[in-house]
Design a protein around this motif. Structure first.
Motif, mmCIF file in Angstrom:
data_model
loop_
_atom_site.group_PDB
_atom_site.id
_atom_site.type_symbol
_atom_site.label_atom_id
_atom_site.label_comp_id
_atom_site.label_asym_id
_atom_site.label_seq_id
_atom_site.Cartn_x
_atom_site.Cartn_y
_atom_site.Cartn_z
ATOM 1 N N UNK A 105 0.865 -1.189 0.000
ATOM 2 C CA UNK A 105 0.000 0.000 0.000
ATOM 3 C C UNK A 105 0.895 1.230 0.000
ATOM 4 N N UNK A 106 0.652 2.160 -0.927
ATOM 5 C CA UNK A 106 1.519 3.329 -1.031
ATOM 6 C C UNK A 106 1.183 4.436 -0.026
ATOM 7 N N UNK A 107 0.049 4.363 0.611
ATOM 8 C CA UNK A 107 -0.277 5.320 1.673
ATOM 9 C C UNK A 107 0.236 4.723 2.982
ATOM 10 N N UNK A 108 1.355 5.256 3.450
ATOM 11 C CA UNK A 108 2.075 4.642 4.572
ATOM 12 C C UNK A 108 1.230 4.520 5.838
ATOM 13 N N UNK A 109 0.442 5.539 6.143
ATOM 14 C CA UNK A 109 -0.378 5.482 7.356
ATOM 15 C C UNK A 109 -1.398 4.343 7.277
ATOM 16 N N UNK A 110 -2.038 4.189 6.128
ATOM 17 C CA UNK A 110 -2.993 3.099 5.943
ATOM 18 C C UNK A 110 -2.293 1.747 6.021
ATOM 19 N N UNK A 111 -1.129 1.643 5.395
ATOM 20 C CA UNK A 111 -0.365 0.388 5.427
ATOM 21 C C UNK A 111 -0.009 0.010 6.857
ATOM 22 N N UNK A 112 0.438 0.986 7.631
ATOM 23 C CA UNK A 112 0.808 0.725 9.031
ATOM 24 C C UNK A 112 -0.408 0.314 9.858
ATOM 25 N N UNK A 113 -1.558 0.923 9.588
ATOM 26 C CA UNK A 113 -2.781 0.589 10.321
ATOM 27 C C UNK A 113 -3.215 -0.839 10.022
ATOM 28 N N UNK A 114 -3.214 -1.220 8.751
ATOM 29 C CA UNK A 114 -3.581 -2.589 8.368
ATOM 30 C C UNK A 114 -2.597 -3.580 8.986
ATOM 31 N N UNK A 115 -1.306 -3.268 8.899
ATOM 32 C CA UNK A 115 -0.288 -4.163 9.444
ATOM 33 C C UNK A 115 -0.450 -4.327 10.958
ATOM 34 N N UNK A 116 -0.727 -3.246 11.657
ATOM 35 C CA UNK A 116 -0.894 -3.320 13.112
ATOM 36 C C UNK A 116 -2.068 -4.229 13.481
ATOM 37 N N UNK A 117 -3.164 -4.116 12.763
ATOM 38 C CA UNK A 117 -4.321 -4.970 13.024
ATOM 39 C C UNK A 117 -4.014 -6.433 12.779
ATOM 40 N N UNK A 118 -3.301 -6.716 11.707
ATOM 41 C CA UNK A 118 -2.934 -8.106 11.409
ATOM 42 C C UNK A 118 -1.955 -8.656 12.444
ATOM 43 N N UNK A 119 -1.030 -7.817 12.868
ATOM 44 C CA UNK A 119 -0.069 -8.258 13.896
ATOM 45 C C UNK A 119 -0.774 -8.560 15.215
ATOM 46 N N UNK A 120 -1.783 -7.752 15.565
ATOM 47 C CA UNK A 120 -2.544 -8.020 16.788
ATOM 48 C C UNK A 120 -3.218 -9.381 16.739
ATOM 49 N N UNK A 121 -3.502 -9.862 15.541
ATOM 50 C CA UNK A 121 -4.112 -11.178 15.357
ATOM 51 C C UNK A 121 -3.070 -12.285 15.246
ATOM 52 N N UNK A 122 -1.805 -11.947 15.473
ATOM 53 C CA UNK A 122 -0.751 -12.948 15.515
ATOM 54 C C UNK A 122 -0.068 -13.250 14.198
ATOM 55 N N UNK A 123 -0.265 -12.395 13.207
ATOM 56 C CA UNK A 123 0.350 -12.647 11.907
ATOM 57 C C UNK A 123 1.686 -11.924 11.782
ATOM 58 N N UNK A 124 2.600 -12.519 11.035
ATOM 59 C CA UNK A 124 3.880 -11.886 10.706
ATOM 60 C C UNK A 124 3.650 -11.039 9.464
ATOM 61 N N UNK A 125 3.893 -9.736 9.571
ATOM 62 C CA UNK A 125 3.533 -8.809 8.496
ATOM 63 C C UNK A 125 4.753 -8.009 8.040
ATOM 64 N N UNK A 126 4.944 -7.962 6.731
ATOM 65 C CA UNK A 126 5.930 -7.084 6.111
ATOM 66 C C UNK A 126 5.171 -6.039 5.302
ATOM 67 N N UNK A 127 5.817 -4.890 5.087
ATOM 68 C CA UNK A 127 5.205 -3.809 4.316
ATOM 69 C C UNK A 127 6.025 -3.509 3.068
#
Length: 91
Positions: A7-29
């Motif tokens: 995702x090229x909008x960094x704030x949105x990418x970080x928000x999505x990644x944070x939610x996925x990480x809270x669910x226990x997923x390993x996330x790269x951006x």
């Protein structure tokens, strides 16, 4: 589960990644198409959350390249484009 968020909008990418990480997923951006392709070549992702309108390489081409390269990752395309033609092109 290993996820690549593209995702090229960094704030949105970080928000999505944070939610996925809270669910226990390993996330790269990745914030652009070339970076997404580079990361996908190095890492085996289970899922790629992919924006269509990316700088460098369009999301549609990223998806095609992943598929042609034999990636087994499932791709979830996200876009702000809402027309029927845009949705059909994404499929």
């Amino acid at each position: 589960m290993r996820v690549l968020v593209v995702e090229d909008h960094e704030e949105l990418a970080e928000t999505v990644a944070a939610g996925l990480r809270r669910e226990g997923m390993a996330v790269d951006l990745a914030l652009d198409g070339p970076t997404a392709l580079e990361r996908a070549e190095i890492n085996g992702y289970d899922v790629v959350v992919l924006d269509r309108d990316l700088p460098g390489v369009h999301g549609d081409q990223v998806c095609r390249t992943l598929a042609a390269g034999g990636s087994r990752a499932r791709v979830l395309m996200l876009t702000a484009s809402g027309t029927v033609a845009d949705r059909v092109a994404g499929l």
